[in-house]
Design a protein around this motif. Structure first.
Motif, PDB file in Angstrom:
ATOM      1  N   MET A  29      43.059  38.944  42.679  1.00 17.81           N
ATOM      2  CA  MET A  29      41.492  38.837  43.188  1.00 17.81           C
ATOM      3  C   MET A  29      40.769  38.053  41.792  1.00 17.81           C
ATOM      4  N   GLU A  30      41.161  38.359  40.555  1.00 21.80           N
ATOM      5  CA  GLU A  30      40.549  37.674  39.598  1.00 21.80           C
ATOM      6  C   GLU A  30      40.817  36.296  39.751  1.00 21.80           C
ATOM      7  N   HIS A  31      41.784  35.674  40.087  1.00 26.76           N
ATOM      8  CA  HIS A  31      42.138  34.244  40.420  1.00 26.76           C
ATOM      9  C   HIS A  31      41.323  33.583  41.441  1.00 26.76           C
ATOM     10  N   LEU A  32      41.054  34.429  42.490  1.00 27.99           N
ATOM     11  CA  LEU A  32      40.333  33.982  43.578  1.00 27.99           C
ATOM     12  C   LEU A  32      38.830  34.044  43.132  1.00 27.99           C
ATOM     13  N   LEU A  33      38.325  34.789  42.443  1.00 35.64           N
ATOM     14  CA  LEU A  33      37.131  35.103  41.920  1.00 35.64           C
ATOM     15  C   LEU A  33      36.696  33.674  40.983  1.00 35.64           C
ATOM     16  N   ARG A  34      37.627  33.495  40.052  1.00 32.64           N
ATOM     17  CA  ARG A  34      37.465  32.515  39.106  1.00 32.64           C
ATOM     18  C   ARG A  34      37.585  30.971  39.878  1.00 32.64           C
ATOM     19  N   LYS A  35      38.388  30.902  40.898  1.00 28.50           N
ATOM     20  CA  LYS A  35      38.630  29.717  41.602  1.00 28.50           C
ATOM     21  C   LYS A  35      37.407  29.378  42.644  1.00 28.50           C
ATOM     22  N   GLY A  36      36.878  30.379  43.056  1.00 27.81           N
ATOM     23  CA  GLY A  36      35.515  30.435  43.856  1.00 27.81           C
ATOM     24  C   GLY A  36      34.401  29.942  43.171  1.00 27.81           C
ATOM     25  N   HIS A  37      34.367  30.002  41.889  1.00 23.83           N
ATOM     26  CA  HIS A  37      33.098  29.638  41.077  1.00 23.83           C
ATOM     27  C   HIS A  37      31.875  30.505  41.639  1.00 23.83           C
ATOM     28  N   TYR A  38      31.875  31.777  41.808  1.00 19.54           N
ATOM     29  CA  TYR A  38      31.090  32.585  42.183  1.00 19.54           C
ATOM     30  C   TYR A  38      29.816  32.750  41.165  1.00 19.54           C
ATOM     31  N   ALA A  39      30.324  32.788  39.760  1.00 20.05           N
ATOM     32  CA  ALA A  39      29.454  33.092  38.917  1.00 20.05           C
ATOM     33  C   ALA A  39      29.898  32.387  37.375  1.00 20.05           C
ATOM     34  N   GLN A  40      29.142  32.299  36.431  1.00 21.34           N
ATOM     35  CA  GLN A  40      29.706  31.706  35.280  1.00 21.34           C
ATOM     36  C   GLN A  40      30.503  32.491  34.442  1.00 21.34           C
ATOM     37  N   ARG A  41      30.088  33.776  34.371  1.00 18.95           N
ATOM     38  CA  ARG A  41      30.867  34.864  33.741  1.00 18.95           C
ATOM     39  C   ARG A  41      31.515  36.014  34.823  1.00 18.95           C
ATOM     40  N   LEU A  42      32.431  36.546  34.347  1.00 21.83           N
ATOM     41  CA  LEU A  42      33.131  37.511  35.474  1.00 21.83           C
ATOM     42  C   LEU A  42      33.238  38.768  34.624  1.00 21.83           C
ATOM     43  N   SER A  43      32.880  40.002  34.928  1.00 24.86           N
ATOM     44  CA  SER A  43      33.206  41.186  34.253  1.00 24.86           C
ATOM     45  C   SER A  43      34.744  41.446  34.475  1.00 24.86           C
ATOM     46  N   SER A  44      35.130  42.203  33.531  1.00 22.98           N
ATOM     47  CA  SER A  44      36.523  42.584  33.651  1.00 22.98           C
ATOM     48  C   SER A  44      36.764  43.464  34.736  1.00 22.98           C
ATOM     49  N   ASN A  45      35.711  44.332  35.197  1.00 20.28           N
ATOM     50  CA  ASN A  45      35.776  45.307  36.327  1.00 20.28           C
ATOM     51  C   ASN A  45      35.743  44.751  37.543  1.00 20.28           C
ATOM     52  N   ALA A  46      35.078  43.602  37.727  1.00 17.30           N
ATOM     53  CA  ALA A  46      34.894  42.897  39.202  1.00 17.30           C
ATOM     54  C   ALA A  46      36.175  42.781  39.820  1.00 17.30           C
ATOM     55  N   PRO A  47      37.111  42.095  39.265  1.00 17.48           N
ATOM     56  CA  PRO A  47      38.530  42.143  40.144  1.00 17.48           C
ATOM     57  C   PRO A  47      39.111  43.536  40.702  1.00 17.48           C
ATOM     58  N   VAL A  48      38.843  44.392  39.907  1.00 17.83           N
ATOM     59  CA  VAL A  48      39.462  45.919  40.106  1.00 17.83           C
ATOM     60  C   VAL A  48      38.558  46.246  41.370  1.00 17.83           C
ATOM     61  N   PHE A  49      37.302  46.277  41.309  1.00 17.74           N
ATOM     62  CA  PHE A  49      36.464  46.699  42.174  1.00 17.74           C
ATOM     63  C   PHE A  49      36.632  45.978  43.587  1.00 17.74           C
ATOM     64  N   LEU A  50      36.831  44.681  43.558  1.00 14.35           N
ATOM     65  CA  LEU A  50      37.052  43.854  44.632  1.00 14.35           C
ATOM     66  C   LEU A  50      38.345  44.440  45.221  1.00 14.35           C
ATOM     67  N   ALA A  51      39.424  44.297  44.569  1.00 16.04           N
ATOM     68  CA  ALA A  51      40.603  44.802  45.217  1.00 16.04           C
ATOM     69  C   ALA A  51      40.606  46.156  45.774  1.00 16.04           C
ATOM     70  N   ALA A  52      39.787  46.974  44.992  1.00 14.25           N
ATOM     71  CA  ALA A  52      39.907  48.344  45.407  1.00 14.25           C
ATOM     72  C   ALA A  52      39.082  48.300  47.041  1.00 14.25           C
ATOM     73  N   ILE A  53      37.946  47.631  47.080  1.00 14.67           N
ATOM     74  CA  ILE A  53      37.142  47.602  48.304  1.00 14.67           C
ATOM     75  C   ILE A  53      37.927  46.977  49.552  1.00 14.67           C
ATOM     76  N   ILE A  54      38.771  45.775  49.109  1.00 13.99           N
ATOM     77  CA  ILE A  54      39.473  45.176  50.076  1.00 13.99           C
ATOM     78  C   ILE A  54      40.711  45.977  50.653  1.00 13.99           C
ATOM     79  N   GLN A  55      41.280  46.837  49.425  1.00 11.88           N
ATOM     80  CA  GLN A  55      42.287  47.836  50.087  1.00 11.88           C
ATOM     81  C   GLN A  55      41.825  48.774  50.945  1.00 11.88           C
ATOM     82  N   ASP A  56      40.574  49.413  50.516  1.00 11.59           N
ATOM     83  CA  ASP A  56      39.781  50.256  51.586  1.00 11.59           C
ATOM     84  C   ASP A  56      39.626  49.762  52.827  1.00 11.59           C
ATOM     85  N   LEU A  57      39.147  48.696  52.919  1.00 12.91           N
ATOM     86  CA  LEU A  57      38.600  48.056  54.400  1.00 12.91           C
ATOM     87  C   LEU A  57      39.951  47.840  55.281  1.00 12.91           C
ATOM     88  N   THR A  58      40.985  47.309  54.433  1.00 11.45           N
ATOM     89  CA  THR A  58      42.352  47.127  55.262  1.00 11.45           C
ATOM     90  C   THR A  58      42.821  48.344  55.719  1.00 11.45           C
TER      91      THR A  58
END
Length: 109
Positions: A29-58
């Motif tokens: 998830m962190e790789h995808l967030l960095r590759k997508g250039h969604y923001a200049q800076r990325l919190s260390s919690n952002a990929p954890v939160f994204l992985a949890a949301i995608i896992q819950d939706l799935t």
């Protein structure tokens, strides 16, 4: 008292995915967030939160599709059942309103 075999790994040496008790990879998830250039800076919690949301939706989509398969007497979840589960649920239909589930596997890229 018998000695324990092997050593328990400290939380420092466990992966972020294991520490968050997730199945979806936090590093991916962190790789995808960095590759997508969604923001200049990325919190260390952002990929954890994204992985949890995608896992819950799935999990929710597969649970609904599994229930639909069970109700229709099928043993396998088909793309049609996934599509039906997403579009028959009020919350998910609003989120996936533009989504089409392909009945064919994608070809080589």
């Amino acid at each position: 008292m018998p000695k324990k075999r092997g050593r328990q790994r400290s939380s420092h040496h466990r992966s972020r995915t294991a520490r968050a008790e997730l199945s979806f990879s936090v590093s991916h998830m962190e790789h995808l967030l960095r590759k997508g250039h969604y923001a200049q800076r990325l919190s260390s919690n952002a990929p954890v939160f994204l992985a949890a949301i995608i896992q819950d939706l799935t999990s929710k989509v597969l649970e609904l599709a599994g229930n639909a398969a069970h109700n229709s007497g099928q043993r396998c979840i088909t793309p049609e059942l996934v599509d039906m589960a997403m579009h028959n649920n009020a919350l998910l239909s609003g989120f996936f309103w533009m989504t089409n589930i392909s009945l064919e596997a994608p070809g080589p890229q």
